[in-house]
Design an enzyme around this catalytic site. Sequence first.
Site, mmCIF file in Angstrom:
data_model
loop_
_atom_site.group_PDB
_atom_site.id
_atom_site.type_symbol
_atom_site.label_atom_id
_atom_site.label_comp_id
_atom_site.label_asym_id
_atom_site.label_seq_id
_atom_site.Cartn_x
_atom_site.Cartn_y
_atom_site.Cartn_z
ATOM 1 N N ALA A 145 -43.101 4.309 53.675
ATOM 2 C CA ALA A 145 -41.695 4.176 54.023
ATOM 3 C C ALA A 145 -41.238 5.255 54.646
ATOM 4 O O ALA A 145 -41.707 6.594 54.268
ATOM 5 C CB ALA A 145 -40.500 3.500 52.984
ATOM 6 N N SER A 181 -37.911 7.608 54.540
ATOM 7 C CA SER A 181 -37.097 7.863 53.505
ATOM 8 C C SER A 181 -36.062 8.925 53.437
ATOM 9 O O SER A 181 -35.345 9.460 52.710
ATOM 10 C CB SER A 181 -37.599 8.027 52.148
ATOM 11 O OG SER A 181 -38.431 9.280 52.348
ATOM 12 N N TYR A 238 -31.054 3.515 55.852
ATOM 13 C CA TYR A 238 -32.465 3.639 54.759
ATOM 14 C C TYR A 238 -32.063 2.669 53.491
ATOM 15 O O TYR A 238 -32.906 2.134 53.220
ATOM 16 C CB TYR A 238 -32.293 5.191 54.470
ATOM 17 C CG TYR A 238 -33.290 5.305 53.253
ATOM 18 C CD1 TYR A 238 -34.707 4.880 53.312
ATOM 19 C CD2 TYR A 238 -32.995 5.930 52.081
ATOM 20 C CE1 TYR A 238 -35.682 4.925 52.356
ATOM 21 C CE2 TYR A 238 -33.655 6.219 50.920
ATOM 22 C CZ TYR A 238 -34.914 5.599 51.000
ATOM 23 O OH TYR A 238 -35.990 5.823 49.794
ATOM 24 N N LYS A 293 -34.249 -0.640 52.373
ATOM 25 C CA LYS A 293 -34.778 -1.013 50.988
ATOM 26 C C LYS A 293 -34.083 -2.172 50.375
ATOM 27 O O LYS A 293 -34.759 -3.115 49.787
ATOM 28 C CB LYS A 293 -34.543 0.409 50.262
ATOM 29 C CG LYS A 293 -35.307 1.513 50.498
ATOM 30 C CD LYS A 293 -37.016 1.173 50.170
ATOM 31 C CE LYS A 293 -37.801 2.152 50.771
ATOM 32 N NZ LYS A 293 -39.195 2.135 50.307
ATOM 33 N N ARG A 335 -26.754 14.891 40.134
ATOM 34 C CA ARG A 335 -27.940 13.948 40.511
ATOM 35 C C ARG A 335 -28.833 13.764 39.287
ATOM 36 O O ARG A 335 -28.885 14.858 38.548
ATOM 37 C CB ARG A 335 -28.810 14.569 41.866
ATOM 38 C CG ARG A 335 -28.112 14.304 42.977
ATOM 39 C CD ARG A 335 -28.012 12.864 43.496
ATOM 40 N NE ARG A 335 -27.194 12.984 44.755
ATOM 41 C CZ ARG A 335 -25.945 12.847 44.979
ATOM 42 N NH1 ARG A 335 -25.010 12.974 44.113
ATOM 43 N NH2 ARG A 335 -25.478 12.987 46.139
ATOM 44 N N ARG A 349 -22.141 17.425 52.792
ATOM 45 C CA ARG A 349 -22.882 16.802 53.748
ATOM 46 C C ARG A 349 -22.806 15.252 53.750
ATOM 47 O O ARG A 349 -22.521 14.657 52.775
ATOM 48 C CB ARG A 349 -24.540 17.092 53.023
ATOM 49 C CG ARG A 349 -25.705 16.251 54.103
ATOM 50 C CD ARG A 349 -27.015 16.556 53.227
ATOM 51 N NE ARG A 349 -27.260 15.707 51.985
ATOM 52 C CZ ARG A 349 -28.363 15.949 51.491
ATOM 53 N NH1 ARG A 349 -29.540 16.647 51.963
ATOM 54 N NH2 ARG A 349 -28.499 15.033 50.435
HETATM 55 N N1 UDP Z 1 -28.239 19.780 48.414
HETATM 56 C C1 UDP Z 1 -27.574 21.070 48.769
HETATM 57 N N2 UDP Z 1 -28.138 21.824 49.645
HETATM 58 C C2 UDP Z 1 -29.414 21.700 50.232
HETATM 59 C C3 UDP Z 1 -30.162 20.386 50.002
HETATM 60 C C4 UDP Z 1 -29.344 19.419 49.073
HETATM 61 O O1 UDP Z 1 -26.469 21.161 48.102
HETATM 62 O O2 UDP Z 1 -30.116 22.525 50.898
HETATM 63 C C5 UDP Z 1 -27.600 18.848 47.536
HETATM 64 C C6 UDP Z 1 -27.106 17.745 48.312
HETATM 65 O O3 UDP Z 1 -25.834 17.550 48.936
HETATM 66 C C7 UDP Z 1 -27.174 16.684 46.938
HETATM 67 C C8 UDP Z 1 -28.382 17.184 46.056
HETATM 68 O O4 UDP Z 1 -28.320 18.603 46.539
HETATM 69 O O5 UDP Z 1 -26.005 16.718 46.557
HETATM 70 C C9 UDP Z 1 -29.848 16.623 46.274
HETATM 71 O O6 UDP Z 1 -30.024 16.373 47.380
HETATM 72 P P1 UDP Z 1 -31.480 15.794 47.909
HETATM 73 O O7 UDP Z 1 -31.602 15.940 49.324
HETATM 74 O O8 UDP Z 1 -32.395 16.726 47.414
HETATM 75 O O9 UDP Z 1 -31.468 14.501 47.450
HETATM 76 P P2 UDP Z 1 -30.562 13.057 47.792
HETATM 77 O O10 UDP Z 1 -29.487 13.186 46.429
HETATM 78 O O11 UDP Z 1 -29.864 13.313 49.185
HETATM 79 O O12 UDP Z 1 -31.606 12.135 47.612
#
Ligand code: UDP
Length: 325
Positions: A73, A75, A139, A143, A219, A281
């Site tokens: 997939a 993702s 996304y 799923k 997370r 983000r």
């Molecule tokens: N994150 C961050 N800086 C980065 C990449 C990710 O602060 O350069 C934060 C993002 O906002 C989230 C967490 O880290 O809160 C995990 O992000 P990731 O993209 O690893 O996984 P997701 O939770 O989006 O699947």
Amino acid sequence: MILVVGGAGYIGSHLVKELVEKEEVVVLDNLSTGHREAVDNRAIFVKGDLGNVDDLLMVFRSYPIKAVMHFAANSLVGESVINPLKYYENNVAATIMLLKVMKRFKVKNFIFSSTAATYGIPHVDMIDETTPTAPINPYGRSKLMVEQILADFSKAHGLNYVVLRYFNAAGAHKSAVIGESHDPETHLIPIILQHLLGQREKVSVFGSDYDTEDGTCIRDYIHVTDLASAHILALKALLKGKKTAEIYNLGNGLGYSVKEVIETCEKVTGLKANVEMTDRRPGDPARLIASSQKIYDELGWKAERNLEQIITDAWKWHQRVSGTM
Ligand code: UDP
């Protein structure tokens, strides 16, 4: 024989490494994001496309498939917003094609990789499988659509299936032979480790004003080897006829903030990160933590590896591929 579609990708290749110890395995992957060298050489490899009926027919005619594990997939949440049709085509339409061919060859067992993104922005501290699904991006919707298709298909045609909803997959195989390799890399742990190896100038923390203890997002990070072991248990249950239609969360049950992840990376590596606070983000929920009680109760699975172990294994792999180990 077990067919693993997407077995050259990050999670698929880790599963294949465990599965070849127990079963004969054939991998089908178009290598659009996966890596041929990540596929254990005890598995048969077929380069082909899930969305191409001829490729599927060739595999199902050539091998006596008794179960299919589906990891193939796209993702990336951000990309799915910009290019939704890619997600509906590759994640949904291609899976329909696979199910049609499985029906034709009377293959009755299916394991599907799903995601915490199906929950959207949940209003509970611990997400369990009864938490309402309300994905907020294409996304997550792609799923969830497949999950719904599976439920209907199973009722109509008697498919036995397990859906596994992953939280934040991370880490690498303990041998450091395979690990997490995306291009471009967007995930937190690889980004921090690449920075500590001197491949990036800094680490940006996306938002420090969330409603969490230290203001950064929380997370649930789960070791990719723990994900692999959950698939093996699910497969065993399917093959023994113990499960017909189940959904399980896969997480650690522990949340870590972005700041805590950076601190743990510093501790494991002994290096100091250059960290900058930036804007949020779009689309990031403040807190996503899994309850994996259901799969523990029913299949006896729980995560064995904590965040420090995840980062230790990821670090070994990153050092190896960058040539510093
Ligand atoms: N994150 C961050 N800086 C980065 C990449 C990710 O602060 O350069 C934060 C993002 O906002 C989230 C967490 O880290 O809160 C995990 O992000 P990731 O993209 O690893 O996984 P997701 O939770 O989006 O699947």
